[in-house]
Motif scaffolding. Structure first.
Motif, mmCIF file in Angstrom:
data_model
loop_
_atom_site.group_PDB
_atom_site.id
_atom_site.type_symbol
_atom_site.label_atom_id
_atom_site.label_comp_id
_atom_site.label_asym_id
_atom_site.label_seq_id
_atom_site.Cartn_x
_atom_site.Cartn_y
_atom_site.Cartn_z
ATOM 1 N N GLU A 1 0.855 -1.189 0.000
ATOM 2 C CA GLU A 1 0.000 0.000 0.000
ATOM 3 C C GLU A 1 0.894 1.244 0.000
ATOM 4 N N PHE A 2 1.299 1.665 -1.186
ATOM 5 C CA PHE A 2 2.235 2.776 -1.324
ATOM 6 C C PHE A 2 1.552 4.112 -1.071
ATOM 7 N N PRO A 3 2.296 5.085 -0.541
ATOM 8 C CA PRO A 3 1.743 6.437 -0.447
ATOM 9 C C PRO A 3 1.483 6.984 -1.846
ATOM 10 N N VAL A 4 0.659 7.999 -1.915
ATOM 11 C CA VAL A 4 0.203 8.513 -3.216
ATOM 12 C C VAL A 4 1.380 8.895 -4.108
ATOM 13 N N TRP A 5 2.397 9.548 -3.561
ATOM 14 C CA TRP A 5 3.481 10.042 -4.411
ATOM 15 C C TRP A 5 4.260 8.924 -5.076
ATOM 16 N N LEU A 6 4.236 7.741 -4.475
ATOM 17 C CA LEU A 6 5.023 6.629 -4.991
ATOM 18 C C LEU A 6 4.180 5.575 -5.695
ATOM 19 N N ALA A 7 2.885 5.579 -5.484
ATOM 20 C CA ALA A 7 2.014 4.537 -6.030
ATOM 21 C C ALA A 7 2.117 4.478 -7.555
ATOM 22 N N PRO A 8 2.316 3.285 -8.118
ATOM 23 C CA PRO A 8 2.388 3.167 -9.584
ATOM 24 C C PRO A 8 1.120 3.637 -10.267
ATOM 25 N N VAL A 9 -0.012 3.349 -9.659
ATOM 26 C CA VAL A 9 -1.294 3.875 -10.133
ATOM 27 C C VAL A 9 -1.876 4.692 -8.985
ATOM 28 N N ALA B 1 -10.104 -2.867 -7.419
ATOM 29 C CA ALA B 1 -9.191 -1.743 -7.180
ATOM 30 C C ALA B 1 -8.630 -1.792 -5.762
ATOM 31 N N GLU B 2 -9.473 -2.203 -4.805
ATOM 32 C CA GLU B 2 -8.988 -2.369 -3.430
ATOM 33 C C GLU B 2 -7.902 -3.438 -3.371
ATOM 34 N N LEU B 3 -8.116 -4.551 -4.065
ATOM 35 C CA LEU B 3 -7.110 -5.622 -4.072
ATOM 36 C C LEU B 3 -5.802 -5.165 -4.711
ATOM 37 N N GLN B 4 -5.912 -4.247 -5.683
ATOM 38 C CA GLN B 4 -4.721 -3.708 -6.319
ATOM 39 C C GLN B 4 -4.094 -2.575 -5.500
ATOM 40 N N LYS B 5 -4.726 -2.235 -4.378
ATOM 41 C CA LYS B 5 -4.210 -1.249 -3.410
ATOM 42 C C LYS B 5 -3.987 0.126 -4.053
ATOM 43 N N ILE B 6 -4.888 0.503 -4.954
ATOM 44 C CA ILE B 6 -4.803 1.804 -5.614
ATOM 45 C C ILE B 6 -5.337 2.868 -4.649
ATOM 46 N N ARG C 1 -13.414 7.759 -3.675
ATOM 47 C CA ARG C 1 -13.251 6.720 -2.650
ATOM 48 C C ARG C 1 -11.756 6.581 -2.351
ATOM 49 N N ARG C 2 -11.416 6.458 -1.092
ATOM 50 C CA ARG C 2 -10.030 6.265 -0.680
ATOM 51 C C ARG C 2 -9.830 4.801 -0.299
ATOM 52 N N HIS C 3 -8.705 4.229 -0.738
ATOM 53 C CA HIS C 3 -8.391 2.838 -0.413
ATOM 54 C C HIS C 3 -8.486 2.625 1.098
ATOM 55 N N ARG C 4 -9.222 1.605 1.483
ATOM 56 C CA ARG C 4 -9.436 1.195 2.871
ATOM 57 C C ARG C 4 -10.359 2.120 3.656
#
Length: 643
Positions: free
Chosen positions: A538-546, A591-596, A615-618
């Motif tokens: 679960e990457f922070p927004v700045w690092l998330a690939p998507v 999308a939740e499973l992909q942790k976007i 919607r925000r993940h989690r």
């Protein structure tokens, strides 16, 4: 005789007293808890006799060395149990390792041992533990030991003894070896060991793997049984719980599920980065450049392959060649670079430098290759092909302190962006090294001075410096309690001498620069693997690939969804569109499973209002907002680079 305790107290003992006698003299409770003794800093059995004036420390379950001792004991108990259950088995080695122990066996032909056999083996181990078998040391002649293990048909022990004799210093030949016996089992072992098997309170066998004898693929493939042991069942249960959590976070599994990278037998030890993983990689490299450029680093690019003369000059040809990929062309030996420093030294030497130009700071996220044994490869954590956020500084003697302090600042700033707390370690001169003692004294002194001037707490790791210079290493602890060594600052007086590096000083004469090796994250591969497991993918927004995914509810919303995607991409937001003919609930779940981090749901109301339902993940629904407002939010989070 007398012994000196850690608090400076003198302890009076009878001549010939042992560590056990010393513990009893201090107190009955300590005698019951005692596992071993440190004599002048060296770990010894409790039964070992002491000498007059010995500096003495009793090892108990709360001591730093206790778990390693316990796990060594448990490895011997495992071997004893296996010999009981599998007549004819040949035993190899069984050391304690980080978080546990292992023992290598050659089982009789046709016998295959798997984790299905663990319960049976553990039951036999418990019998040896319950019997409270004493660990008894015996020093015997080489001939007697060889005769014993030949008689018992234990060829691996025979080979180990023969190698001890063959590799001994001519002035100090090996005449005796030590054996340890617990119950019916006797092993070749240096020790030390605890008093007896009953101190083993909780253990668990964990896995089986193949392991070539002595790591040599041309030798016999042995069966390695891994396990762990603790002083309490609660500690064991907590450890096993952490392992289960680690399995869920395993970067190899998450890397595959999140479509970041994959591995292939066509290039062992090398990741194939998929588009999402490449985006993650590029974000980290961009972050490195953002940290470097304001600090005066100049990025360079050096070749992958160098003539062996470069590696001979650096010292790697003699000290590191087995870990290098070596080739040959036109009567020349060549090697693929395993590190950037020799190339940067060559680059500095190829130009004339004035003292006014110094310090020169080169950075290079260059590709590196190391010939790691196949058995040690482990996902992104141990690879053959990788890159580092590597840099080398060439400076005057007077600039060393300021440059080291600046490196400390950069590394704390870099690792702090990921929310890590940092422990610092100073590693001093190793036994195998280059350079004079005077060079090492100066280098170690300057690193200490920089740490102390900054008020940093640090521990000393004696003898673990690089072969060319001492280093400051930076360790972080992840979310499930594991420690990782990441950044490093290494001070090097040897390379400038070996490469004959010079600059022209204010006196118009040539002077020797000092070289500093620096990395903040270390290997990008290993750092990404660690981040995946730290954040469970679960990457922070700045690092998330998507960073966001757009989810139209129905086909009639697809055109507006594509328009939203275009707006986000124009603002350099990393976005994907899920326009499958699935329910929006299914799209959200995927999308939740992909942790976007962000899901943008688009229906009739959003299309008419020119908005998106966020919607925000989690965390779930956060309401509707204009597209421009969402863009500003993502851009702000990206610029802040916060975890």
């Amino acid at each position: 005789m007398k012994a000196l305790l850690p608090d400076g107290t003198e302890l009076q003992l009878d001549d010939g007293a042992t560590g056990a006698d010393a513990a009893a003299a201090i107190g009955a409770g300590l005698a019951r808890a005692a596992l071993a003794v440190k004599v002048d800093g060296a770990l010894r059995d409790l039964s070992a006799p002491l000498h007059d004036g010995a500096r003495l420390e009793i090892v108990t379950p709360s001591s730093d060395e206790a778990l390693e001792l316990l796990r060594h004991d448990t490895a011997h108990v495992l071997a004893a149990a296996v010999i009981d259950l599998y007549p004819g088995v040949k035993i190899s080695i069984g050391p304690p390792i980080e978080n546990g122990f292992y023992y290598d066996f050659e089982f009789p032909d046709g016998t295959v041992v798997s984790d299905a056999d663990f319960e049976r083996i553990e039951q036999k181990m418990r019998e040896h533990v319950k019997a409270d078998e004493r660990f008894v040391r015996e020093d015997v002649s080489v001939g007697e030991a060889l005769e014993r293990f030949v008689r018992e048909n234990q060829p691996y022990k025979v080979e180990l003894i023969e190698d001890l004799v063959k590799n001994a210093d001519a002035g100090d030949p090996v005449e005796t070896v030590s054996l340890y016996t617990n119950g019916p089992f006797t092993d070749l072992c240096r020790g030390p060991h605890g008093p007896g098997t009953k101190r083993i309170k909780a253990f668990k066998l964990q896995s089986v793997a193949g392991a070539y004898w002595r790591g040599d693929a041309s030798r016999t493939m042995l069966t390695r049984i891994y396990g762990t042991a603790f002083f309490s069942k609660d500690d064991l249960a907590a450890h096993l719980e952490r392992l289960e959590e680690a399995k869920k976070r395993d970067h190899r599994r998450l890397g595959r599920e999140l479509k970041l990278f994959q591995f292939s037998a066509v290039s062992p030890g090398s990741a194939f980065w998929l588009p999402r993983g490449t985006s993650l990689w590029n974000s980290l490299v961009a972050f490195t450049r953002e940290m470097n450029e304001p600090r005066g680093y100049q990025e360079v690019k050096t070749p992958l392959i160098f003539d062996s003369e470069l590696w001979r000059t650096s010292g790697h040809w003699d000290k590191y060649r087995e870990n290098m990929f070596v080739t040959h062309a036109e009567d020349r030996d060549l090697a693929v670079k395993p590190m950037n420093c020799p190339g940067h030294a060559h680059l500095f030497r190829s130009q004339r430098h004035s003292y006014r130009e110094l310090p020169v700071r080169y950075s290079e996220p260059g590709l590196l290759h190391r010939n790691e044994p196949s058995g040690t490869l482990h996902g992104l954590m141990r690879v053959r092909h990788f890159a580092q956020d590597d840099a080398h500084i060439f400076c005057t003697e007077e600039q060393v302190h300021g440059e080291v302090v600046a490196c400390l600042d950069l590394i704390f700033d870099t690792l702090g962006r990921f929310g890590f707390e940092i422990d610092v370690e100073l590693s001093t001169r190793p036994e195998r090294r280059i350079g004079t003692d005077e060079m090492w004294d100066r280098a170690e002194g300057k690193l200490r001075a920089a740490l102390e001037q900054q008020g940093l707490r640090y521990r000393v790791n004696e003898g673990d410096g690089a072969f060319y210079g001492p280093k400051i290493d930076f360790h972080v602890t992840d979310s499930i309690g594991r420690s990782w060594q990441l950044g490093t600052v290494q001070l090097d007086y040897s390379f400038p001498e070996r490469f004959e590096l010079t600059y022209v000083g204010a006196d118009d004469r040539e002077h020797r620069p000092v070289m500093i090796h620096r990395a903040a994250m270390g290997s990008y591969e290993r750092f990404i693997g660690m981040l995946i497991e730290h954040w469970a993918g679960e990457f922070p927004v700045w690092l998330a690939p998507v960073q966001a995914i757009v989810l139209p509810i129905a086909d009639r919303h697809a055109d507006y969804a594509r328009d939203v995607v275009a707006q986000l991409r124009a603002a350099r937001v990393r976005v994907e569109l899920d326009d499958r003919t699935e329910s929006v609930g299914r799209k959200i779940r995927d999308a939740e499973l992909q942790k976007i981090p962000y899901m943008l749901v688009i229906g009739d109301r959003e299309r008419e209002a020119g908005e998106v339902a966020l919607r925000r993940h989690r965390e779930g629904d956060e309401g509707s907002l204009p597209v421009a407002e969402f863009v500003a939010r993502v851009v702000s989070e990206t610029e802040q680079r916060s975890a």
